[in-house]
Every structure is written in structure tokens, then in C-alpha cells.
Design a protein around this motif. Structure first.
Motif, PDB file in Angstrom:
ATOM      1  N   GLU A   1       0.835  -1.205   0.000  1.00  0.00           N
ATOM      2  CA  GLU A   1       0.000   0.000   0.000  1.00  0.00           C
ATOM      3  C   GLU A   1       0.863   1.246   0.000  1.00  0.00           C
ATOM      4  OE1 GLU A   1      -4.293  -0.793   2.104  1.00  0.00           O
ATOM      5  OE2 GLU A   1      -2.537  -0.695   3.430  1.00  0.00           O
ATOM      6  N   ALA A   2       1.910   1.254   0.816  1.00  0.00           N
ATOM      7  CA  ALA A   2       2.793   2.420   0.877  1.00  0.00           C
ATOM      8  C   ALA A   2       3.536   2.617  -0.444  1.00  0.00           C
ATOM      9  CB  ALA A   2       3.783   2.255   2.026  1.00  0.00           C
ATOM     10  N   ALA A   3       3.981   1.514  -1.063  1.00  0.00           N
ATOM     11  CA  ALA A   3       4.699   1.613  -2.333  1.00  0.00           C
ATOM     12  C   ALA A   3       3.812   2.166  -3.431  1.00  0.00           C
ATOM     13  CB  ALA A   3       5.252   0.245  -2.728  1.00  0.00           C
TER      14      ALA A   3
ATOM     15  N   ARG B   1       1.034   4.072  -2.813  1.00  0.00           N
ATOM     16  CA  ARG B   1       0.693   5.448  -2.409  1.00  0.00           C
ATOM     17  C   ARG B   1       1.817   6.423  -2.758  1.00  0.00           C
ATOM     18  NH1 ARG B   1      -0.615   4.139   2.279  1.00  0.00           N
ATOM     19  NH2 ARG B   1       1.369   4.549   3.331  1.00  0.00           N
ATOM     20  N   GLU B   2       3.063   5.993  -2.613  1.00  0.00           N
ATOM     21  CA  GLU B   2       4.215   6.861  -2.866  1.00  0.00           C
ATOM     22  C   GLU B   2       4.782   6.692  -4.271  1.00  0.00           C
ATOM     23  OE1 GLU B   2       7.071   6.222   0.254  1.00  0.00           O
ATOM     24  OE2 GLU B   2       5.479   6.072   1.774  1.00  0.00           O
ATOM     25  N   ALA B   3       4.090   5.960  -5.125  1.00  0.00           N
ATOM     26  CA  ALA B   3       4.555   5.753  -6.502  1.00  0.00           C
ATOM     27  C   ALA B   3       4.547   7.067  -7.269  1.00  0.00           C
ATOM     28  CB  ALA B   3       3.666   4.725  -7.206  1.00  0.00           C
ATOM     29  N   HIS B   4       5.353   7.124  -8.322  1.00  0.00           N
ATOM     30  CA  HIS B   4       5.357   8.327  -9.161  1.00  0.00           C
ATOM     31  C   HIS B   4       5.364   7.931 -10.637  1.00  0.00           C
ATOM     32  CE1 HIS B   4       9.720   7.437  -9.158  1.00  0.00           C
ATOM     33  NE2 HIS B   4       9.756   8.105 -10.297  1.00  0.00           N
TER      34      HIS B   4
ATOM     35  N   THR C   1       4.383   3.709 -14.144  1.00  0.00           N
ATOM     36  CA  THR C   1       4.158   3.954 -12.721  1.00  0.00           C
ATOM     37  C   THR C   1       5.244   3.234 -11.947  1.00  0.00           C
ATOM     38  OG1 THR C   1       1.767   4.166 -13.002  1.00  0.00           O
ATOM     39  CG2 THR C   1       2.576   3.683 -10.785  1.00  0.00           C
TER      40      THR C   1
ATOM     41  N   ALA D   1       7.244   2.847  -5.230  1.00  0.00           N
ATOM     42  CA  ALA D   1       8.262   3.478  -4.386  1.00  0.00           C
ATOM     43  C   ALA D   1       9.239   2.430  -3.846  1.00  0.00           C
ATOM     44  CB  ALA D   1       7.590   4.214  -3.241  1.00  0.00           C
TER      45      ALA D   1
ATOM     46  N   PRO E   1       9.360   1.618   0.585  1.00  0.00           N
ATOM     47  CA  PRO E   1       8.419   0.633   1.128  1.00  0.00           C
ATOM     48  C   PRO E   1       8.561  -0.733   0.476  1.00  0.00           C
ATOM     49  CG  PRO E   1       7.293   2.696   0.629  1.00  0.00           C
ATOM     50  CD  PRO E   1       8.666   2.802   0.052  1.00  0.00           C
ATOM     51  N   TRP E   2       8.851  -0.757  -0.821  1.00  0.00           N
ATOM     52  CA  TRP E   2       8.946  -2.030  -1.533  1.00  0.00           C
ATOM     53  C   TRP E   2      10.070  -2.904  -0.975  1.00  0.00           C
ATOM     54  CZ3 TRP E   2       5.267  -3.766  -4.713  1.00  0.00           C
ATOM     55  CH2 TRP E   2       5.527  -4.896  -5.491  1.00  0.00           C
TER      56      TRP E   2
END
Length: 481
Positions: A225-227, A229-232, A238, A241, A244-245
Motif C-alpha cells: 500500500e505504501a509503495a 501510495r508513494e509511486a510516481h 508507474t 516506491a 516501502p517495496w
């Protein structure tokens, strides 16, 4: 009624069991193992058309442009291409795609499929997917089970309930997953008629899968979820992140979810399938002739039986005489010869080559880049000769080298060459010299591929001797970026 399906193509494996045609730098899903299209292209085509949304692809950084290039060749647009910072097995990859899809439609149906399998009857498979869709919409996690044709020890199995029908056209009750068996156990399971092969293909809604992770694998859910959410976004990709990953467990979706969940069902499928898990499977799927032989256009079998002879290079004619149950595969830089019964040991050969430092273990002779590809023709102590192919409209990065100079001879098309502050067009049979340290760029301004021969000279010729100043593909520094 046709139900809309969102395909997820898993595209990150290394495929060492099909070495030397499949290697870490260019794994089997991108190669033309069977037919004129790559396995990845076959999978994308199979899961397109009526009832299917554009596919989501999960892959690694080095393969992102190959994915787009191969999809474009089949005129297929992707919904999203998710880039894993590093491989963490199938559970995190599938969950990341589910989280991205759920942002738009939590009830969307996801069909998870490896991109390196062979399913000859695409229409039959699509029909099976549609037949399983209503159960998936109702909240079940559907796995696809293949009707066994032999007592195979290389696959996991699915045990059906006693009253289930192994050849039904609707989802059936699943009792449990069974690990890869030994030969005796595989024979018993085949004889019982109550087991199916585990194909690693799944169908469920995004919200059902996320709920399953919340219940059974929260240690995976949190960092993924964090990876997400913080993806760019990066040139339409895509990028998950990396921070977190790095904390995501390395675990398959079978272990994380499928062996723990209670809302499972299995959809039997008997119209043909192979994971091409070895050269023996390629021999079988390619269709042996009346003598049991499979030969490529640059291979010849004389008095051979049940043998695979395959040459991937027009300059290498492979000839077998008096062979039985042999696999022989030749590329421009490596040759594999094995007894068909030992096909699963090819990965041992790859490990042995890695141990001795042989580049053939992981590096393919042709190196694919977003602008095209190149291959080394001759490598000497202080020189290297390459053939470079640049796609129409493509451009290499603006770059310089610390340790080498280069001489370019155009043999097909026209190149636009920039050296420091001077740009010029170089046509077929013309050449240009790039001094050591000069800032330079090569482009193909034409409508047809441009091919040139590059002669490098210098004290170090490695691909990491590149300083990039500008790059339309935003690759950063390093050999591939």
C-alpha cells in the motif's frame, strides 16, 4: 452476457530453464519461442478484444520499454505499466495492481496471467474466463486448473472436492493446493481423476483480493500500500516506491493467499496449456514430426528420433546425426546439448556459467534499448565492433565517454549525428569519428530503421562508461539507466 475483464500480465521472470534463448537480460516472455510473436505478445493478444479492458503489466525497470515496443507492434495499448523496484514474487505484484485498479473501480474483475505461457485455443480460454466471471463477481477467488495429460512432477496440483467434476464448464469446489509431487504421487493423482494442474492463473475482483490480503497477509499489504501510495509517474510508467517495496516479503500469491483463503473455487480448463517450463515442453508444444523431431529452419536432423534441434542464428547450421531424445539449441554465442529427460537441469548450467564468470549466463548477444538494439560482432583487447539498429524517429542519449573513442559507419538509412556543437546528416556508406570525451548523440530522423557499424577503441569498453546529459527516455546514469 459478456463481463468486462481487466487483464494483469506478470512480466518479470528470468526464464533460466530455456537458456540459452532465454536469459536474465532478455527472458523467455519476450522471445519468439513458439510462432511469430513473443510469448508476451501472444498473452496480450489472447486477453484483448471484446470483454477485455487494456492490460495492466507488472515488470522490471530493464524491460519497461520492451513491454511498450512489443505491445505497440500488436497495436495494443496498456492501461498501466507498473515498475517493480526489484522482484518480490507474485503476491506483491498482483496486490499492487489490485490497489491501483481499486482506486478507480474496487469491483473491477482482474484476470491474473503469467506472460510466458502457451494457450493455443484463445477463444476457448476466453470462454472459460467468462464462465468463471460471475463467481468472481460474487466474491470468490477463482484459480484455473488444467486437466492433466500425464503424471507431471514439474507442476503443483489442485485437489477437487469428491463431488466436483474435473471437466466441468463452471467453477468447482477446491479442497487444497498440492506441492509438486514425486513420480509415484503424480501417477496416483493422475489416475484418481480428481486433480488438476495449478496454472497460476487467477480471477477475482480487486476488492476481494485486497480483503484477502488484509485477512491473511497483512505483512504484505502494508508495505505494498505504501509503495503504491508513494509511486510516481515516469514517462507514462508507474514506478512503485523503492523504500516501502524493500520491506515487502518475497512470497507467491499461492502461499500468501490461495492456500489460506476459504472463498476459493477452481475453473477446469482442458483445451491445451503449457508453461513452457523447459525445452522438453517446447519440443512437445512445437509439434514433433512423424519421427518425433522438431527442427528450426537452420537445423537438420538425419536419422534422429524424438529430438529438438534449434538454431537461432542464420550463420549457424545445426546438424544432428543418429540422435535420440536429445535437445540441442544454438545461438550466436552459446550451445546447449542435453538429454530430453534432463531438461529441468538447464538452470544448473546457468548457475555453473555464473560461477565461472561467463557473460553468456545472463547477457543476451542482442542488447535491447528503448531506441532499438545493438549486438557485439567482435571484441578485442582494446577494440569492439558493434552493429547498432535505431528505430525510426528514435534517438540515443546526449552522452560522452571517459575511456573510448568511436567510429560510426552508416550501412542502412540516414543518421543525424551531433558532436559537441555541430550536427550533420550521415548517409549510407558515409562515416564519422567521435573523439574521446566529445559530447555526442545519434538520431534516426527517417521513416525506416537506421543501421550502423560502430568501432570502439580505448582502454575500457564497458557499457557503464556513459555520461548522459540529455535523454528522451529519462534513463538517468548507468549502462541502461
Amino acid at each position: 452476457m459478456t463481463i468486462h475483464i481487466h487483464p494483469l500480465l506478470l512480466c518479470g521472470g528470468s526464464g533460466t530453464r530455456l537458456w540459452p534463448l532465454s536469459r536474465k537480460s532478455y527472458p523467455k516472455q519476450f522471445a519468439k519461442i513458439t510462432g511469430h510473436d513473443s510469448l508476451f505478445q501472444q498473452a496480450a493478444t489472447r486477453l484483448s478484444g471484446e470483454g477485455f479492458a487494456p492490460p495492466t503489466v507488472v515488470t522490471g525497470n530493464d524491460f519497461r520499454f520492451i513491454v511498450l515496443e512489443q505491445l505497440a507492434a500488436k497495436e495494443i495499448n496498456s492501461r498501466a505499466v507498473l515498475i517493480e523496484p526489484e522482484g518480490r514474487n507474485t503476491a506483491p505484484a498482483v496486490l499492487a495492481a489490485a490497489l491501483v485498479l481499486a482506486e478507480q473501480d474496487p469491483k473491477a474483475l482482474m484476470l491474473v496471467a503469467p506472460s510466458d505461457h502457451v494457450i493455443p485455443d484463445a477463444a476457448a480460454f476466453r470462454a472459460a474466463v467468462q464462465a468463471a466471471a460471475s463467481r468472481a463477481q460474487a466474491g470468490d477467488l477463482i484459480t484455473f486448473g488444467i486437466t492433466p495429460t500425464r503424471s507431471e512432477t514439474g507442476y503443483g496440483y489442485l485437489e477437487l472436492a469428491v463431488d466436483a467434476d474435473a471437466v466441468a464448464t463452471t467453477p468447482q469446489t477446491l479442497v487444497r493446493f498440492v506441492e509438486k509431487p514425486d513420480a509415484a504421487r503424480a501417477a496416483d493423482m493422475l489416475a484418481s481423476g480428481n486433480f488438476l494442474w495449478n496454472a497460476g492463473i487467477f480471477l477475482f475482483t480487486a476488492e476481494s483480493l485486497i480483503a484477502a490480503f488484509r485477512a491473511h497477509a497483512p505483512d504484505v499489504l502494508g508495505p505494498v500500500e505504501a509503495a503504491v501510495r508513494e509511486a510516481h509517474s515516469d514517462l507514462g510508467f508507474t514506478r512503485l516506491a523503492p523504500g516501502p517495496w524493500a520491506g515487502v516479503p518475497d512470497i507467491s500469491i499461492d502461499y500468501a493467499i490461495m492456500e489460506r483463503a476459504s472463498n476459493l473455487a477452481v475453473m477446469p480448463y482442458s483445451a491445451g496449456w503449457s508453461d513452457l517450463g523447459g525445452w522438453d515442453a517446447v519440443w512437445q508444444e512445437t509439434g514433433p514430426d512423424e519421427s518425433g523431431n522438431v527442427t528450426s529452419s537452420h537445423a537438420t536432423a538425419i536419422d534422429c528420433t524424438d529430438t529438438l534441434l534449434r538454431s537461432e542464428n542464420a550463420r549457424v547450421e545445426l546438424v544432428g546425426i543418429g540422435l535420440a531424445d536429445i535437445i540441442a539449441v544454438a545461438t550466436s554465442d552459446a550451445v546447449l546439448v542435453a538429454h530430453k529427460s534432463q531438461a529441468q537441469r538447464v538452470k544448473e548450467a546457468v548457475a555453473a556459467l555464473k560461477e565461472k564468470g561467463a557473460m553468456q549466463a545472463t547477457q543476451f548477444p542482442v542488447d535491447h534499448r528503448p531506441w532499438g538494439w545493438f549486438e557485439s560482432l567482435v571484441v578485442g583487447n582494446r577494440f569492439q565492433v558493434k552493429r547498432i539498429h535505431v528505430h525510426p524517429g528514435a534517438a540515443l542519449s546526449l552522452q560522452s565517454h571517459h575511456h573510448r573513442s568511436e567510429h560510426w559507419i552508416v550501412v542502412e538509412g540516414t543518421a543525424k549525428v551531433t558532436i559537441d556543437d555541430k550536427a550533420q546528416l550521415i548517409s549510407e556508406n558515409q562515416s564519422v569519428y567521435i573523439p574521446l570525451g566529445a559530447v555526442h548523440r545519434m538520431e534516426n530522423p527517417g521513416k525506416v530503421p537506421m543501421v550502423l557499424i560502430e568501432v570502439q577503441t580505448g582502454s575500457y569498453l564497458g557499457e557503464d562508461d556513459i555520461i548522459r546529459y540529455e535523454d528522451v527516455y529519462a534513463r538517468g546514469q548507468g549502462a541502461k539507466g
